[in-house]
Design a protein around this motif. Structure first.
Motif, PDB file in Angstrom:
ATOM      1  N   TYR A 183     114.184  52.041  68.607  1.00  0.00           N
ATOM      2  CA  TYR A 183     113.214  52.131  67.863  1.00  0.00           C
ATOM      3  C   TYR A 183     111.789  53.310  68.220  1.00  0.00           C
ATOM      4  O   TYR A 183     111.530  52.643  69.312  1.00  0.00           O
ATOM      5  CB  TYR A 183     112.723  51.017  67.146  1.00  0.00           C
ATOM      6  N   PRO A 195     111.984  46.046  62.375  1.00  0.00           N
ATOM      7  CA  PRO A 195     110.974  45.100  62.345  1.00  0.00           C
ATOM      8  C   PRO A 195     109.705  45.397  61.495  1.00  0.00           C
ATOM      9  O   PRO A 195     109.543  46.933  61.434  1.00  0.00           O
ATOM     10  CB  PRO A 195     110.466  44.633  63.858  1.00  0.00           C
ATOM     11  N   LEU A 244     114.255  42.135  71.624  1.00  0.00           N
ATOM     12  CA  LEU A 244     113.402  43.478  71.558  1.00  0.00           C
ATOM     13  C   LEU A 244     112.869  43.520  72.968  1.00  0.00           C
ATOM     14  O   LEU A 244     112.346  42.685  73.435  1.00  0.00           O
ATOM     15  CB  LEU A 244     112.390  43.127  70.472  1.00  0.00           C
ATOM     16  N   TRP A 285     107.330  51.546  62.424  1.00  0.00           N
ATOM     17  CA  TRP A 285     108.732  51.677  63.240  1.00  0.00           C
ATOM     18  C   TRP A 285     109.418  53.038  62.556  1.00  0.00           C
ATOM     19  O   TRP A 285     109.490  52.920  61.381  1.00  0.00           O
ATOM     20  CB  TRP A 285     109.393  50.675  63.084  1.00  0.00           C
ATOM     21  N   TYR A 342     100.072  45.968  69.562  1.00  0.00           N
ATOM     22  CA  TYR A 342     101.454  45.659  68.631  1.00  0.00           C
ATOM     23  C   TYR A 342     101.723  47.040  67.889  1.00  0.00           C
ATOM     24  O   TYR A 342     101.302  47.988  68.122  1.00  0.00           O
ATOM     25  CB  TYR A 342     100.741  44.504  67.630  1.00  0.00           C
ATOM     26  N   PHE A 343     102.806  46.771  67.226  1.00  0.00           N
ATOM     27  CA  PHE A 343     103.617  47.852  66.798  1.00  0.00           C
ATOM     28  C   PHE A 343     103.571  47.719  65.301  1.00  0.00           C
ATOM     29  O   PHE A 343     104.164  47.346  64.443  1.00  0.00           O
ATOM     30  CB  PHE A 343     104.990  47.936  67.188  1.00  0.00           C
ATOM     31  N   GLN A 344     102.660  48.805  64.744  1.00  0.00           N
ATOM     32  CA  GLN A 344     102.261  48.660  63.292  1.00  0.00           C
ATOM     33  C   GLN A 344     103.364  49.562  62.519  1.00  0.00           C
ATOM     34  O   GLN A 344     103.681  49.389  61.408  1.00  0.00           O
ATOM     35  CB  GLN A 344     101.130  49.509  63.198  1.00  0.00           C
ATOM     36  N   TYR A 358     106.149  39.562  63.519  1.00  0.00           N
ATOM     37  CA  TYR A 358     107.128  40.821  62.489  1.00  0.00           C
ATOM     38  C   TYR A 358     108.218  40.068  61.613  1.00  0.00           C
ATOM     39  O   TYR A 358     108.806  39.020  61.954  1.00  0.00           O
ATOM     40  CB  TYR A 358     107.762  41.569  63.706  1.00  0.00           C
ATOM     41  N   GLU A 417      98.595  41.972  57.797  1.00  0.00           N
ATOM     42  CA  GLU A 417      98.895  43.665  57.860  1.00  0.00           C
ATOM     43  C   GLU A 417      98.688  43.886  56.324  1.00  0.00           C
ATOM     44  O   GLU A 417      99.072  43.104  55.388  1.00  0.00           O
ATOM     45  CB  GLU A 417     100.254  44.154  58.435  1.00  0.00           C
ATOM     46  N   LEU A 476     105.878  44.810  60.603  1.00  0.00           N
ATOM     47  CA  LEU A 476     104.401  43.952  61.110  1.00  0.00           C
ATOM     48  C   LEU A 476     103.970  43.097  60.005  1.00  0.00           C
ATOM     49  O   LEU A 476     103.836  43.730  59.056  1.00  0.00           O
ATOM     50  CB  LEU A 476     103.520  45.173  61.688  1.00  0.00           C
ATOM     51  N   TYR A 532      98.881  40.330  62.826  1.00  0.00           N
ATOM     52  CA  TYR A 532      98.251  40.683  64.248  1.00  0.00           C
ATOM     53  C   TYR A 532      97.023  39.742  64.418  1.00  0.00           C
ATOM     54  O   TYR A 532      96.451  39.121  63.571  1.00  0.00           O
ATOM     55  CB  TYR A 532      98.024  42.122  64.230  1.00  0.00           C
ATOM     56  N   TRP A 533      96.705  39.965  65.763  1.00  0.00           N
ATOM     57  CA  TRP A 533      95.431  38.996  66.254  1.00  0.00           C
ATOM     58  C   TRP A 533      95.953  37.482  65.804  1.00  0.00           C
ATOM     59  O   TRP A 533      94.889  36.951  65.595  1.00  0.00           O
ATOM     60  CB  TRP A 533      94.009  39.557  65.659  1.00  0.00           C
TER      61      TRP A 533
END
Lengths: 113, 121
Positions: B94, A50, B45, B111, B107-109, A42, A61, A52, A55-56
């Protein structure tokens, strides 16, 4: 709990130069059945949530510039900014989602030299 | 477009209660994996709670028994009810949305904008 350790705490890089951030997990976050590393990156700018990036461990993204790339496997991971831009000044965090509780690294602050 | 708009937060004395809200648009909260993540200068976090589409929940040890995550499907809104607040709960909170498909932990896509909770007398 899996501990995520980032290094360095901060770095200053000249515009157009490469920035490299490291993230180490206290145990492997590679799920062998899927061959996926359960790691995300992030970017956080001041006063913002934050965002993204990756990922993986290595999948960008949608909408993230291709100067950002992620690599690594098992316990050692890297986020690379190939050519630093002024807009990239931020704090960068890694996060594992391999086991509960999900945990974050302490962050790496990237500045312009 | 996915949007998460948070409300609530503020200054609350130790032992008090507060409810955070997260109004969602662009998707259906009840069909998604939603979480609350907090951020402090000292601890960084921390994911404090997860609500799965099926209704099951997870809580961090630090808040279990004091915080409750829930949703109102008619309002497409996520909530975090925080009781018996402590000074160490002071943080920016958040609301987050994770990808539709994935593993048990994600995971956090997306926010929300964040809301500051300050626990102090």
């Amino acid at each position: 709990d899996i501990v995520m350790t980032q290094s360095p705490d901060s770095l200053a890089v000249s515009l157009g130069e490469r920035a490299t951030i490291n993230c180490k997990s206290s145990q492997s976050i590679l799920y062998r059945a899927s061959n996926k590393n359960y790691l995300a990156w992030y970017q956080q700018k001041p006063g913002q949530p934050p965002k993204l990036l990756i990922y993986w461990a290595s999948t960008r993204e949608s909408g993230v510039p291709d100067r950002f790339s992620g690599s690594g496997s098992g316990t050692d991971f890297t986020l690379t900014i190939s050519s630093l831009q002024a807009a990239d000044v931020a704090i960068y965090y890694c996060q594992q989602h391999y086991s509960t509780p999900v945990t974050f690294g302490g962050g790496t602050k990237v500045e312009i030299k | 477009e996915v949007q998460l708009v948070q409300s609530g937060g503020g200054l609350i004395p130790p032992g008090g209660s507060l409810r955070l809200s997260c109004a969602a648009s662009g998707f259906t909260v009840s069909s998604n994996y939603m979480s609350w993540v907090r951020q402090t200068p000292g601890k960084g976090l921390e994911c404090v709670s997860i609500l799965y589409s099926g209704g099951s929940t997870l809580y961090a040890d630090s808040v279990r028994g004091r915080f409750t995550i829930s949703r109102d499907n008619s309002k497409n809104t996520l909530y975090l009810q925080m009781n018996n607040l402590r000074a160490e709960d002071t943080a920016v909170y958040y609301c987050t949305k994770s990808p539709v498909n994935g593993t048990t932990l994600r995971y956090f896509q997306h926010w929300g904008q964040g809301t500051l909770v300050t626990v102090s007398s």
